[in-house]
Scaffold this active site. Structure first.
Site, PDB file in Angstrom:
ATOM      1  N   THR A   1       0.991  -1.190  -0.126  1.00  0.00           N
ATOM      2  CA  THR A   1      -0.193   0.292  -0.012  1.00  0.00           C
ATOM      3  C   THR A   1       0.797   0.949   0.223  1.00  0.00           C
ATOM      4  O   THR A   1       1.304   1.574  -1.049  1.00  0.00           O
ATOM      5  CB  THR A   1      -0.917  -0.139   1.156  1.00  0.00           C
ATOM      6  OG1 THR A   1      -0.321  -0.144   2.350  1.00  0.00           O
ATOM      7  CG2 THR A   1      -2.032  -0.960   1.031  1.00  0.00           C
TER       8      THR A   1
ATOM      9  N   LYS B   1       4.163  -6.715   3.876  1.00  0.00           N
ATOM     10  CA  LYS B   1       3.921  -5.260   3.546  1.00  0.00           C
ATOM     11  C   LYS B   1       3.581  -4.643   4.933  1.00  0.00           C
ATOM     12  O   LYS B   1       2.973  -5.242   5.985  1.00  0.00           O
ATOM     13  CB  LYS B   1       2.716  -5.120   2.873  1.00  0.00           C
ATOM     14  CG  LYS B   1       1.285  -5.615   2.894  1.00  0.00           C
ATOM     15  CD  LYS B   1       0.725  -4.741   4.186  1.00  0.00           C
ATOM     16  CE  LYS B   1       0.726  -3.242   3.164  1.00  0.00           C
ATOM     17  NZ  LYS B   1      -0.132  -2.171   4.186  1.00  0.00           N
TER      18      LYS B   1
ATOM     19  N   THR C   1       1.101  -4.809  13.092  1.00  0.00           N
ATOM     20  CA  THR C   1       0.144  -4.687  11.955  1.00  0.00           C
ATOM     21  C   THR C   1       0.561  -4.614  10.738  1.00  0.00           C
ATOM     22  O   THR C   1       1.373  -3.983  10.209  1.00  0.00           O
ATOM     23  CB  THR C   1      -0.748  -3.494  12.114  1.00  0.00           C
ATOM     24  OG1 THR C   1      -1.309  -3.131  11.074  1.00  0.00           O
ATOM     25  CG2 THR C   1       0.400  -2.225  12.404  1.00  0.00           C
TER      26      THR C   1
ATOM     27  N   GLU D   1       6.128   4.513   7.542  1.00  0.00           N
ATOM     28  CA  GLU D   1       5.719   5.710   6.712  1.00  0.00           C
ATOM     29  C   GLU D   1       6.649   7.048   7.232  1.00  0.00           C
ATOM     30  O   GLU D   1       6.532   7.389   8.219  1.00  0.00           O
ATOM     31  CB  GLU D   1       4.133   5.945   6.940  1.00  0.00           C
ATOM     32  CG  GLU D   1       3.278   5.043   6.238  1.00  0.00           C
ATOM     33  CD  GLU D   1       1.917   5.073   6.558  1.00  0.00           C
ATOM     34  OE1 GLU D   1       1.271   4.493   5.692  1.00  0.00           O
ATOM     35  OE2 GLU D   1       1.652   5.694   7.499  1.00  0.00           O
TER      36      GLU D   1
ATOM     37  N   ASN E   1      -0.004  10.595   5.684  1.00  0.00           N
ATOM     38  CA  ASN E   1      -1.244  10.070   6.569  1.00  0.00           C
ATOM     39  C   ASN E   1      -2.433  11.091   6.581  1.00  0.00           C
ATOM     40  O   ASN E   1      -3.632  10.878   6.734  1.00  0.00           O
ATOM     41  CB  ASN E   1      -0.982   9.592   7.844  1.00  0.00           C
ATOM     42  CG  ASN E   1      -0.563   8.277   7.687  1.00  0.00           C
ATOM     43  OD1 ASN E   1      -0.925   7.424   7.353  1.00  0.00           O
ATOM     44  ND2 ASN E   1       0.975   8.134   8.325  1.00  0.00           N
TER      45      ASN E   1
ATOM     46  N   SER F   1      -8.155  10.813   0.752  1.00  0.00           N
ATOM     47  CA  SER F   1      -8.792  11.708  -0.147  1.00  0.00           C
ATOM     48  C   SER F   1      -8.058  11.912  -1.456  1.00  0.00           C
ATOM     49  O   SER F   1      -6.998  11.282  -1.613  1.00  0.00           O
ATOM     50  CB  SER F   1      -9.153  13.069   0.608  1.00  0.00           C
ATOM     51  OG  SER F   1      -8.166  13.372   1.375  1.00  0.00           O
TER      52      SER F   1
END
Lengths: 412, 412
Positions: free
Chosen positions: B157, B183, B194, B284, B407, B412
């Protein structure tokens, strides 16, 4: 440090009245900052009661240990410095608190045991208390009843605005006053929500009554805010009651259950709530004030844990910063809290618009409408769990690039 | 989504060997992303054992519930999609998993109960499983033994690089192979760290043995990493053992205590550790890999809690991003963990340089020297508590403006 004032700063700053028995003065002692005040001295009349609640950190600062040891007696002076937290400073730290108290005691004319201390700023650097020598004596001479805004300004670190609140209320038939100030603005999480706050009143309350008011008052105010889940080593909330209003006929209150205390207790709590909200409004880099309401939990305590899980989630907070009603991340935060929750009973709304119900997207959910309300500077996230009657509310702010900038370049 | 590859990406990517009994294929099903693959089908030979560990979220995704219910039997197929997590999708979500499994079962020629599913991506959006119709049939036909990099790429992702690891080891006298992929890259915190990860081997292990290896293997690997303290609703780690190596003489292992399993267990754990570290390296916005070691705690569990408190602290993580050896914030994080700690016994070092000892700044601490090591892409924070023999290690990354950017603008 951020130069511009938070867009969430209150627009109506109160005129702070004097509190009989309290005088304040500030100075630039050169602790760390240049060109600004960094030390506050508050001088209280004899007979002033004092109460306090402190950080639950296992590694508290030297001033926190000092104050804890001095509670239960009266207070004559409060010394607060910004720029250096005097935390994790070992034996040097303890020596610095003793020296500061000794200098203040001499300046005010009291015992060192009647001096309360708070320090905020960088951790781990020795505090040079000799810088208070001379300074505190001058402050004791010049202290005046109307220096509240100057006081609230001197205790700031990365705060972008001074935080004050005031209330007047009848105690018996006599009007009494409550003044408070606080500083934030990062490393803010319960318990005890990390910051410094000082509340003063002329009401004649015993230390035990004041302590009781503080303990119940913080639960839904300072303990219900979080900026970044980090708990400071220095969190300190002290309350002082000079008792000067007794001269005007206010009754002396020595039992927390005294029914005459009721209105005062409410006003006291309102002042704490006001200050706590201002701390959330001035979270480092904050552009949105976020109110998280959890209802339908099995208990209030369970609701608090879920609300805190949401309020501390970096992914929820960055979504708010991006004006994105990302309720999926709210579900994630509910799920990770470890508290009873049934995915298929969950409803979530943003600023009154329900976006999810019964474990899935609300069919009537209109993305454009939600996008519009997400532009508001205040965002309310309401989660209904549908399990019981437990309800709670916490305040936080969004997580922005400015938070990272402020904290990635604070010490150096 | 970030376009540039993490500077922490491994430079030596292994050549992934085939695993007898496993074939892979990927496609662009148009779930969410444009111009990239987003679905992986793995087809396993008959007799393949399967084991799994999953998120502890109280609001798990539909695929997590599906897989939990199907464990204990064998596996013939794994379908993974990126772009949509099929989480908090209610009844629609359950229908989507059933439909996906049914399409896969038909394509592969097995029972739907032998199909395992994982989805990653946005939460709360219905997953249109009809998009798999046709696609999975084609994939089943074209599946090949050497598509490991393509598979690891299709499940990404916000990951900036595909994550694979491999090991070969003797089981009895036969060489067996372990291949894994994973991932990340946000919403990463235990338990279960996670992310999605899939490990395959040709070793002939029973499901119970495989489950035992997974359970003990994750403790110090995937459960010892955190990116942002947020726990996904979709965390899934599945392991598949085709048993094909039995044809070459590998012994069938049906007890976790079998001594012949020892070398395999070590190699298996190494693959998990390798993948887990890659997830931390691709957190990230990560620019620094951070290893937190806590020793001298009262127990390993206590050391883990303190290490996680440090690794999850936004203030510690932003300081690392700013290349600031801000050990005061490490003290703060130790203090807030709620575990036994004695401030005056604490020592802290960054990349081998001790900056604090016995509750205060190390007198020999040289700021310039420490500043220099803070420029490294890998930062080791070591905390010695001086209380007992409890030791633990967790991996995380720094908190940068890029994390907020990724994030704040994901959905959007």
């Amino acid at each position: 440090m951020s130069a511009s004032v938070s867009p969430l700063a209150p627009t109506d700053v109160p005129d702070m009245p004097a509190i009989a028995g309290v005088k304040l003065a500030t100075a630039a002692a050169g602790i760390r900052y240049k060109g600004r005040t960094d030390v506050l001295l508050a001088v209280m009349d004899k007979g002033t009661a004092v109460a306090g609640v402190f950080t639950k950190s296992k590694c508290p600062s030297a001033p926190v240990e000092w104050c804890r040891a001095k509670l239960g007696r009266g207070a004559r002076a409060l010394v607060v410095n910004s720029g250096n937290a005097n935390a994790f400073t070992g034996k040097t730290g303890r020596q610095a608190t003793a020296l500061t108290a000794s200098i203040a005691a001499k300046a005010v004319g009291c015992s060192a045991n009647e001096v309360f201390l708070a320090s905020t700023g960088v951790i781990g650097e020795p505090l040079d208390a000799t810088k208070f020598d001379g300074v505190l004596a001058t402050l004791a001479e010049t202290a005046a009843p109307d220096e509240w805004m100057a006081a609230a300004t001197a205790i700031m670190t990365t705060d972008t605005f001074p935080k004050v609140a005031t209330a007047t209320v009848k105690l018996g038939k006599t009007k009494v006053t409550i003044n408070g100030m606080a500083k934030g603005a990062g490393m803010i999480a319960p318990d005890m929500a990390t910051m410094l706050s000082f509340v003063f009143t002329d009401a004649p309350l015993s230390s035990a009554v004041l302590q009781s008011l503080l303990k119940s008052g913080v639960e839904d105010t300072f303990n219900a805010i979080t900026i970044d889940s980090d708990t400071s080593t220095s969190d300190t909330l002290l309350a002082f009651a000079t008792g000067a209003a007794a001269d005007d006929g206010a009754p002396k209150i020595s039992r927390a259950s005294d029914p005459r205390l009721k209105a005062f207790a409410k006003a006291f709590q309102d002042v704490l709530a006001n200050l706590a909200e201002q701390v959330a409004r001035d979270g480092e880099g904050a552009r949105k004030l976020v109110e998280v309401i959890v209802e339908g939990a099995t208990t209030k305590n369970s609701a608090r844990k879920i609300a805190m899980s949401i309020a501390n989630s970096p992914l929820v907070k960055t979504a708010i910063a991006g004006e994105d009603a990302n309720w999926g991340r709210v579900v994630m935060a509910v799920g990770k809290a470890g508290e009873p929750a049934n995915r298929d009973k969950l409803s979530i709304s943003f600023n009154g618009i329900r976006v999810a119900k019964s474990g899935a997207r609300d069919p009537s959910y209109n993305e454009a409408e939600v996008s519009e309300v997400m532009k508001n500077p205040k965002i309310q996230i309401k989660v209904a769990l549908g399990l019981g009657k437990g309800r709670d509310r916490v305040l936080t702010c969004d997580l922005t690039k400015e938070y990272v900038a402020i904290n990635g370049d604070y010490r150096s």
